[in-house]
Write a protein that holds these residues in place. Structure first.
Motif, short mmCIF file in Angstrom:
data_model
loop_
_atom_site.label_atom_id
_atom_site.label_comp_id
_atom_site.label_asym_id
_atom_site.label_seq_id
_atom_site.Cartn_x
_atom_site.Cartn_y
_atom_site.Cartn_z
N THR A 1 0.82 -1.22 0.00
CA THR A 1 0.00 0.00 0.00
C THR A 1 0.85 1.27 0.00
N VAL A 2 1.76 1.40 0.94
CA VAL A 2 2.50 2.66 1.11
C VAL A 2 3.34 3.03 -0.11
N PRO A 3 4.10 2.10 -0.70
CA PRO A 3 4.84 2.51 -1.90
C PRO A 3 3.93 3.01 -3.03
N LEU A 4 2.77 2.40 -3.15
CA LEU A 4 1.83 2.86 -4.18
C LEU A 4 1.26 4.23 -3.84
N MET A 5 1.05 4.50 -2.56
CA MET A 5 0.58 5.83 -2.16
C MET A 5 1.67 6.87 -2.34
N LEU A 6 2.92 6.48 -2.14
CA LEU A 6 4.03 7.39 -2.41
C LEU A 6 4.08 7.72 -3.91
N LEU A 7 3.89 6.71 -4.73
CA LEU A 7 3.86 6.94 -6.18
C LEU A 7 2.68 7.83 -6.55
N ALA A 8 1.52 7.58 -5.95
CA ALA A 8 0.34 8.41 -6.22
C ALA A 8 0.59 9.85 -5.81
N THR A 9 1.21 10.04 -4.66
CA THR A 9 1.52 11.40 -4.18
C THR A 9 2.43 12.11 -5.18
N PHE A 10 3.44 11.41 -5.65
CA PHE A 10 4.36 11.96 -6.65
C PHE A 10 3.59 12.36 -7.92
N HIS B 1 -3.47 15.52 -4.35
CA HIS B 1 -2.21 15.52 -3.60
C HIS B 1 -2.48 15.85 -2.14
N ASN B 2 -3.25 16.89 -1.90
CA ASN B 2 -3.58 17.29 -0.52
C ASN B 2 -4.42 16.21 0.17
N TRP B 3 -5.26 15.52 -0.58
CA TRP B 3 -6.09 14.46 0.00
C TRP B 3 -5.20 13.35 0.58
N ILE B 4 -4.18 12.94 -0.17
CA ILE B 4 -3.29 11.89 0.33
C ILE B 4 -2.46 12.39 1.51
N ILE B 5 -1.93 13.58 1.39
CA ILE B 5 -1.07 14.13 2.47
C ILE B 5 -1.85 14.29 3.78
N THR B 6 -3.12 14.63 3.70
CA THR B 6 -3.91 14.85 4.91
C THR B 6 -4.75 13.63 5.32
N HIS B 7 -4.67 12.56 4.55
CA HIS B 7 -5.44 11.36 4.87
C HIS B 7 -4.93 10.77 6.19
N PRO B 8 -5.85 10.40 7.10
CA PRO B 8 -5.40 9.91 8.42
C PRO B 8 -4.60 8.62 8.36
N ARG B 9 -4.82 7.78 7.38
CA ARG B 9 -4.09 6.51 7.29
C ARG B 9 -2.82 6.63 6.44
N GLY C 1 -1.43 9.65 5.05
CA GLY C 1 -0.68 10.89 5.20
C GLY C 1 0.54 10.80 6.08
N PRO C 2 0.41 10.30 7.32
CA PRO C 2 1.59 10.26 8.19
C PRO C 2 2.76 9.45 7.61
N GLN C 3 2.45 8.34 6.96
CA GLN C 3 3.51 7.51 6.38
C GLN C 3 4.17 8.20 5.19
N VAL C 4 3.36 8.86 4.38
CA VAL C 4 3.89 9.59 3.22
C VAL C 4 4.78 10.73 3.70
N ILE C 5 4.31 11.47 4.69
CA ILE C 5 5.08 12.61 5.21
C ILE C 5 6.38 12.14 5.86
N ASP C 6 6.32 11.03 6.64
CA ASP C 6 7.54 10.48 7.23
C ASP C 6 8.57 10.16 6.15
#
Length: 117
Positions: free
Chosen positions: A27-36, A46-54, A56-61
């Motif tokens: 999940t997380v690598p795909l969300m990182l790709l989606a964020t990119f 982009h803001n939806w993923i960054i602020t998503h409670p599940r 967002g924190p992993q992407v920001i980390d």
């Protein structure tokens, strides 16, 4: 080009969400790709993923410190062993097992050498 990034972001997000329910889909690598991808196509998504409670924190980390949560590292390790175990159970040829083993070992080394979030 914007439509290509948007499409890739949507596909990555969809597969990442499927990964929440299927154990071997990351999940997380795909969300990182989606964020990119969304950073290049859609401020709203982009803001939806960054602020998503599940997600967002992993992407920001990852973006800020290249860090991976210890829980995620453990889950990835379990998934790697499960995938290799299935390959052994299906009695794949030795050459394929060797390539898979080396690749998965590289993945685990990469994951465990990242800082904890």
């Amino acid at each position: 080009m914007r439509i290509v990034w948007l499409t890739l972001g949507i596909v990555s997000t969809a597969i990442g969400i499927i990964g929440l329910f299927l154990p071997l889909v990351p999940t997380v690598p795909l969300m990182l790709l989606a964020t990119f991808c969304f950073a290049r196509s859609s401020d709203r998504l982009h803001n939806w993923i960054i602020t998503h409670p599940r997600f967002g924190p992993q992407v920001i980390d990852w973006q800020e410190r290249r860090a991976i949560a210890k829980r995620a590292k453990i889950a990835a390790t379990v998934s790697v062993f499960a995938a290799f175990g299935l390959s052994l159970a299906f009695r794949l040829p030795v050459g394929i097992l060797a390539i898979q083993g080396i690749t998965l070992l590289g993945v685990l080394i990469f994951i465990w050498t990242r800082p904890n979030s």
